[in-house]
Design a protein around this motif. Structure first.
Motif, PDB file in Angstrom:
ATOM      1  N   VAL A   1      25.849  39.267  36.343  1.00 19.44           N
ATOM      2  CA  VAL A   1      25.876  38.516  37.596  1.00 19.44           C
ATOM      3  C   VAL A   1      27.164  37.700  37.692  1.00 19.44           C
ATOM      4  O   VAL A   1      27.822  37.678  38.736  1.00 19.44           O
ATOM      5  CB  VAL A   1      24.615  37.630  37.732  1.00 19.44           C
ATOM      6  N   LEU A   2      27.558  37.049  36.601  1.00 22.52           N
ATOM      7  CA  LEU A   2      28.795  36.265  36.590  1.00 22.52           C
ATOM      8  C   LEU A   2      29.992  37.147  36.931  1.00 22.52           C
ATOM      9  O   LEU A   2      30.839  36.774  37.752  1.00 22.52           O
ATOM     10  CB  LEU A   2      28.989  35.598  35.228  1.00 22.52           C
ATOM     11  N   GLU A   3      30.060  38.335  36.330  1.00 24.47           N
ATOM     12  CA  GLU A   3      31.204  39.212  36.547  1.00 24.47           C
ATOM     13  C   GLU A   3      31.248  39.801  37.953  1.00 24.47           C
ATOM     14  O   GLU A   3      32.288  40.298  38.381  1.00 24.47           O
ATOM     15  CB  GLU A   3      31.216  40.327  35.500  1.00 24.47           C
ATOM     16  N   ALA A   4      30.148  39.733  38.690  1.00 21.11           N
ATOM     17  CA  ALA A   4      30.120  40.215  40.074  1.00 21.11           C
ATOM     18  C   ALA A   4      30.570  39.137  41.065  1.00 21.11           C
ATOM     19  O   ALA A   4      30.786  39.425  42.243  1.00 21.11           O
ATOM     20  CB  ALA A   4      28.725  40.699  40.436  1.00 21.11           C
ATOM     21  N   LEU A   5      30.712  37.908  40.578  1.00 22.68           N
ATOM     22  CA  LEU A   5      31.167  36.807  41.436  1.00 22.68           C
ATOM     23  C   LEU A   5      32.668  36.933  41.685  1.00 22.68           C
ATOM     24  O   LEU A   5      33.388  37.556  40.896  1.00 22.68           O
ATOM     25  CB  LEU A   5      30.876  35.459  40.768  1.00 22.68           C
ATOM     26  N   PRO A   6      33.160  36.303  42.755  1.00 20.88           N
ATOM     27  CA  PRO A   6      34.611  36.279  42.976  1.00 20.88           C
ATOM     28  C   PRO A   6      35.326  35.672  41.766  1.00 20.88           C
ATOM     29  O   PRO A   6      34.781  34.788  41.092  1.00 20.88           O
ATOM     30  CB  PRO A   6      34.767  35.392  44.213  1.00 20.88           C
ATOM     31  N   LYS A   7      36.523  36.147  41.506  1.00 14.68           N
ATOM     32  CA  LYS A   7      37.302  35.700  40.331  1.00 14.68           C
ATOM     33  C   LYS A   7      37.458  34.184  40.295  1.00 14.68           C
ATOM     34  O   LYS A   7      37.376  33.572  39.226  1.00 14.68           O
ATOM     35  CB  LYS A   7      38.682  36.364  40.308  1.00 14.68           C
ATOM     36  N   LYS A   8      37.677  33.568  41.442  1.00 11.39           N
ATOM     37  CA  LYS A   8      37.844  32.108  41.489  1.00 11.39           C
ATOM     38  C   LYS A   8      36.560  31.410  41.016  1.00 11.39           C
ATOM     39  O   LYS A   8      36.619  30.465  40.229  1.00 11.39           O
ATOM     40  CB  LYS A   8      38.211  31.656  42.898  1.00 11.39           C
ATOM     41  N   ALA A   9      35.420  31.873  41.484  1.00 14.18           N
ATOM     42  CA  ALA A   9      34.138  31.291  41.078  1.00 14.18           C
ATOM     43  C   ALA A   9      33.914  31.488  39.578  1.00 14.18           C
ATOM     44  O   ALA A   9      33.451  30.582  38.881  1.00 14.18           O
ATOM     45  CB  ALA A   9      32.989  31.894  41.872  1.00 14.18           C
ATOM     46  N   GLN A  10      34.253  32.676  39.063  1.00  8.36           N
ATOM     47  CA  GLN A  10      34.114  32.937  37.632  1.00  8.36           C
ATOM     48  C   GLN A  10      34.959  31.958  36.829  1.00  8.36           C
ATOM     49  O   GLN A  10      34.488  31.391  35.839  1.00  8.36           O
ATOM     50  CB  GLN A  10      34.574  34.357  37.302  1.00  8.36           C
ATOM     51  N   ALA A  11      36.200  31.764  37.259  1.00  9.80           N
ATOM     52  CA  ALA A  11      37.107  30.864  36.545  1.00  9.80           C
ATOM     53  C   ALA A  11      36.583  29.438  36.545  1.00  9.80           C
ATOM     54  O   ALA A  11      36.642  28.735  35.527  1.00  9.80           O
ATOM     55  CB  ALA A  11      38.499  30.925  37.159  1.00  9.80           C
ATOM     56  N   GLU A  12      36.058  28.976  37.677  1.00 11.13           N
ATOM     57  CA  GLU A  12      35.508  27.619  37.779  1.00 11.13           C
ATOM     58  C   GLU A  12      34.313  27.432  36.843  1.00 11.13           C
ATOM     59  O   GLU A  12      34.204  26.412  36.169  1.00 11.13           O
ATOM     60  CB  GLU A  12      35.110  27.310  39.226  1.00 11.13           C
ATOM     61  N   ILE A  13      33.448  28.430  36.791  1.00 11.38           N
ATOM     62  CA  ILE A  13      32.260  28.337  35.923  1.00 11.38           C
ATOM     63  C   ILE A  13      32.670  28.360  34.456  1.00 11.38           C
ATOM     64  O   ILE A  13      32.171  27.569  33.660  1.00 11.38           O
ATOM     65  CB  ILE A  13      31.274  29.472  36.245  1.00 11.38           C
ATOM     66  N   ARG A  14      33.583  29.240  34.118  1.00 10.25           N
ATOM     67  CA  ARG A  14      34.002  29.349  32.724  1.00 10.25           C
ATOM     68  C   ARG A  14      34.767  28.118  32.244  1.00 10.25           C
ATOM     69  O   ARG A  14      34.737  27.796  31.050  1.00 10.25           O
ATOM     70  CB  ARG A  14      34.843  30.612  32.537  1.00 10.25           C
ATOM     71  N   SER A  15      35.451  27.419  33.152  1.00  7.51           N
ATOM     72  CA  SER A  15      36.241  26.241  32.741  1.00  7.51           C
ATOM     73  C   SER A  15      35.415  24.959  32.750  1.00  7.51           C
ATOM     74  O   SER A  15      35.866  23.953  32.222  1.00  7.51           O
ATOM     75  CB  SER A  15      37.459  26.079  33.644  1.00  7.51           C
ATOM     76  N   ALA A  16      34.230  25.010  33.335  1.00  7.91           N
ATOM     77  CA  ALA A  16      33.403  23.783  33.419  1.00  7.91           C
ATOM     78  C   ALA A  16      32.793  23.413  32.088  1.00  7.91           C
ATOM     79  O   ALA A  16      32.612  24.150  31.209  1.00  7.91           O
ATOM     80  CB  ALA A  16      32.292  23.984  34.460  1.00  7.91           C
TER      81      ALA A  16
END
Length: 125
Positions: free
Chosen positions: A110-125
């Motif tokens: 599910v994470l990998e299906a999100l837009p790249k920007k959203a993925q980056a924000e989640i991974r950096s939080a």
């Protein structure tokens, strides 16, 4: 393995694992007895916490087929696309480690299906 007896420790482990994943949120869209875990506002797990305890998770179609063939605790995704979702009954004897790995895989898909920007924000939080 009894199909009628919920493994409360497995249920708690699945809920705890879901809640601990980066960016995961919890809501009760389908009622108070159903924990819906999301990442980026997209569901990766539906966990029924009352009555018949189960977790519905996303998986690649070939893995869904394999799980259904190999395990009596696996069944087609409850109220979901049966090709991409599988429901795992959290009953006595269920291999909790394997279920937690499947939770992680569902989250990743599910994470990998999100837009790249959203993925980056989640991974950096």
């Amino acid at each position: 393995m009894s199909a009628d007896t919920v493994d409360e420790e497995a249920l708690a482990a699945v809920c705890g694992h879901c809640a601990g994943l980066p960016g995961a949120t919890l809501d009760h869209t389908f009622g108070e007895d159903s924990d819906v875990y999301r990442v980026g506002n997209k569901m990766f797990a539906l966990v029924n916490t009352e009555g018949r305890g189960f977790a519905t998770l996303k998986a690649p179609p070939e893995e869904v087929r394999a799980l259904l063939e190999q395990h009596e605790f696996a069944r087609p995704g409850y109220y979901m696309n049966k090709r991409h979702w599988v429901t795992l009954d959290l009953v006595e004897g269920v291999p909790v480690g394997e279920v937690l790995e499947l939770v992680g895989e569902s989250y990743r898909l599910v994470l990998e299906a999100l837009p790249k920007k959203a993925q980056a924000e989640i991974r950096s939080a």
